[in-house]
Design a protein around this motif. Structure first.
Motif, PDB file in Angstrom:
ATOM      1  N   VAL A   4       0.837  -1.202   0.000  1.00 41.58           N
ATOM      2  CA  VAL A   4       0.000   0.000   0.000  1.00 41.58           C
ATOM      3  C   VAL A   4       0.869   1.249   0.000  1.00 41.58           C
ATOM      4  CG1 VAL A   4      -1.777   1.293   1.239  1.00 41.58           C
ATOM      5  CG2 VAL A   4      -1.858  -1.199   1.199  1.00 41.58           C
ATOM      6  N   VAL A   5       1.913   1.263   0.823  1.00 38.12           N
ATOM      7  CA  VAL A   5       2.828   2.407   0.866  1.00 38.12           C
ATOM      8  C   VAL A   5       3.487   2.629  -0.489  1.00 38.12           C
ATOM      9  CG1 VAL A   5       4.984   3.271   1.847  1.00 38.12           C
ATOM     10  CG2 VAL A   5       3.248   2.268   3.348  1.00 38.12           C
ATOM     11  N   ALA A   6       3.942   1.532  -1.112  1.00 35.09           N
ATOM     12  CA  ALA A   6       4.582   1.649  -2.429  1.00 35.09           C
ATOM     13  C   ALA A   6       3.616   2.211  -3.460  1.00 35.09           C
ATOM     14  CB  ALA A   6       5.099   0.281  -2.867  1.00 35.09           C
ATOM     15  N   ASP A  29       8.685   8.604   6.981  1.00 32.44           N
ATOM     16  CA  ASP A  29       7.592   8.704   7.952  1.00 32.44           C
ATOM     17  C   ASP A  29       6.717   7.456   7.929  1.00 32.44           C
ATOM     18  OD1 ASP A  29       8.430  11.255   8.662  1.00 32.44           O
ATOM     19  OD2 ASP A  29       7.136  12.237   7.182  1.00 32.44           O
ATOM     20  N   LEU A  30       6.454   6.932   6.740  1.00 31.10           N
ATOM     21  CA  LEU A  30       5.573   5.768   6.630  1.00 31.10           C
ATOM     22  C   LEU A  30       6.271   4.483   7.063  1.00 31.10           C
ATOM     23  CD1 LEU A  30       3.719   6.726   3.335  1.00 31.10           C
ATOM     24  CD2 LEU A  30       2.861   6.836   5.687  1.00 31.10           C
ATOM     25  N   ARG A  46      -6.052  -3.381   6.700  1.00 31.17           N
ATOM     26  CA  ARG A  46      -7.490  -3.130   6.708  1.00 31.17           C
ATOM     27  C   ARG A  46      -8.070  -3.062   8.114  1.00 31.17           C
ATOM     28  NH1 ARG A  46      -8.780  -8.093   2.899  1.00 31.17           N
ATOM     29  NH2 ARG A  46      -7.208  -8.882   4.368  1.00 31.17           N
ATOM     30  N   ARG A  47      -7.320  -3.471   9.122  1.00 31.71           N
ATOM     31  CA  ARG A  47      -7.827  -3.491  10.497  1.00 31.71           C
ATOM     32  C   ARG A  47      -7.287  -2.332  11.345  1.00 31.71           C
ATOM     33  NH1 ARG A  47     -10.703  -7.887  11.603  1.00 31.71           N
ATOM     34  NH2 ARG A  47     -10.522  -9.715  10.249  1.00 31.71           N
ATOM     35  N   ARG A  87      -6.230   7.973   3.165  1.00 31.86           N
ATOM     36  CA  ARG A  87      -7.205   8.536   2.225  1.00 31.86           C
ATOM     37  C   ARG A  87      -7.071   7.875   0.860  1.00 31.86           C
ATOM     38  NH1 ARG A  87      -6.242  13.391   3.256  1.00 31.86           N
ATOM     39  NH2 ARG A  87      -4.695  13.796   1.632  1.00 31.86           N
ATOM     40  N   PHE A  88      -5.815   7.692   0.425  1.00 31.76           N
ATOM     41  CA  PHE A  88      -5.549   7.028  -0.852  1.00 31.76           C
ATOM     42  C   PHE A  88      -6.099   5.599  -0.838  1.00 31.76           C
ATOM     43  CE2 PHE A  88      -2.601   3.957  -2.841  1.00 31.76           C
ATOM     44  CZ  PHE A  88      -2.773   4.292  -4.182  1.00 31.76           C
TER      45      PHE A  88
END
Length: 303
Positions: A4-6, A29-30, A46-47, A87-88
């Protein structure tokens, strides 16, 4: 989480054109966010709940075993990255909701306005010569700025009819079209009279007629940039260049009034602040001054 970060960083780079330095900061930061979640036992993106996001914000300010505490500005940037990530993911359908939607970055610490000591202000006001078209104008401008606490934009926006030399008041057009009537001190009135009698008519003769109070060499209204240059030039001549900004005399006006015992709500009216909360930042300046005096004067201050 890694995927997800990528995908988010790729979205920022390709679709948003985000600068490389910003991308690198967000990536750091991520990574810290992912490590925080792992320590909390959260492995399924997702949790993630709002509590985890809020907990990360607290960890940023408090630090942990691997990271020192961050300043408010750095913590805010990290939370902006996290909010953007969630948000993304939500918009892209990767998650059913956005757990970071209601989480707000920490407010930046209020920066205290810089005010000049009274002696420095007096030295600055004495810099323009007592004769000559521009020096007389510059002296009148500086005196008015300090005497009324006007913003530079308000000062250059003045027309001749806005000055009442008999009542010693000036009508300022503030933000949002709000006008305020402000008293003006005798030295400022005298400087204005000298300018209006001996300087402005000469400057006005070079233009096509204008009601503007402060004129440039072409006989038209003095610009905000030119007024700022007047302040900067005379501050340099007075040896104050490192301490001066466009709001310096306004800050000094407010601080000196409060130090002299003026009520904060009176100062609020004079500055044209919509809320007294905005004005109260100046009370922090005067409290610091009181604290310094207390530390040096009270026999038990250091006990």
């Amino acid at each position: 989480m890694t995927q997800v970060v990528a995908a988010y960083l790729d979205h920022l780079a390709v679709e948003r054109g985000t600068a490389r330095n910003t991308l690198d900061s967000y990536a750091r930061d991520l990574r810290r966010y992912a490590a925080h979640l792992e320590r909390q036992g959260v492995t399924d993106f997702r949790r993630i709940t709002e509590a985890e996001v809020t907990g990360f914000g607290a960890a940023l300010r408090e630090g942990d075993d691997e990271h020192p505490p961050l300043a408010a500005s750095s913590a805010a940037r990290a939370l902006v990255a996290v909010r953007g990530l969630h948000r993304f993911a939500h918009v892209d359908g990767l998650t059913e909701d956005d757990p970071a939607r209601e989480v707000r970055p920490p407010a930046a610490a209020k920066r205290l306005p810089k005010a000049l000591p009274v002696d420095d202000v007096l030295r600055l006001l004495d810099m323009p010569a007592a004769d000559g078209e521009r020096p007389l104008r510059d002296r009148a401008l500086l005196e008015l700025l300090y005497s009324t606490g006007a913003r530079i934009s308000e000062a250059v926006g003045l027309d001749l009819g806005d000055i009442d030399r008999t009542e010693r008041t000036v009508l300022l057009d503030g933000k949002g079209g709000k006008q305020r009537l402000v008293p003006i001190g005798r030295p400022a009135v005298e400087a204005l009279e000298a300018y209006l009698v001996r300087s402005r008519p000469v400057l006005a003769s070079r233009g096509r007629g204008t009601a503007a109070l402060f004129l440039n060499a072409r006989g038209t209204r003095l610009s905000r940039q030119s007024a700022w240059q007047v302040l900067k030039t005379n501050a340099e001549r007075a040896g104050l260049s490192a301490s001066v900004s466009p709001h310096t005399l306004r800050h000094s006006f407010a601080t000196h009034l409060l130090e002299g015992g003026a009520d904060v709500r009176v100062v609020q009216e004079l500055l044209g602040h919509a809320s007294v909360t905005t004005t109260q930042v100046y009370t922090l300046v005067t409290v610091n001054t009181l604290r310094e005096i207390y530390a040096t004067a009270h026999p038990r201050a250091l006990g």
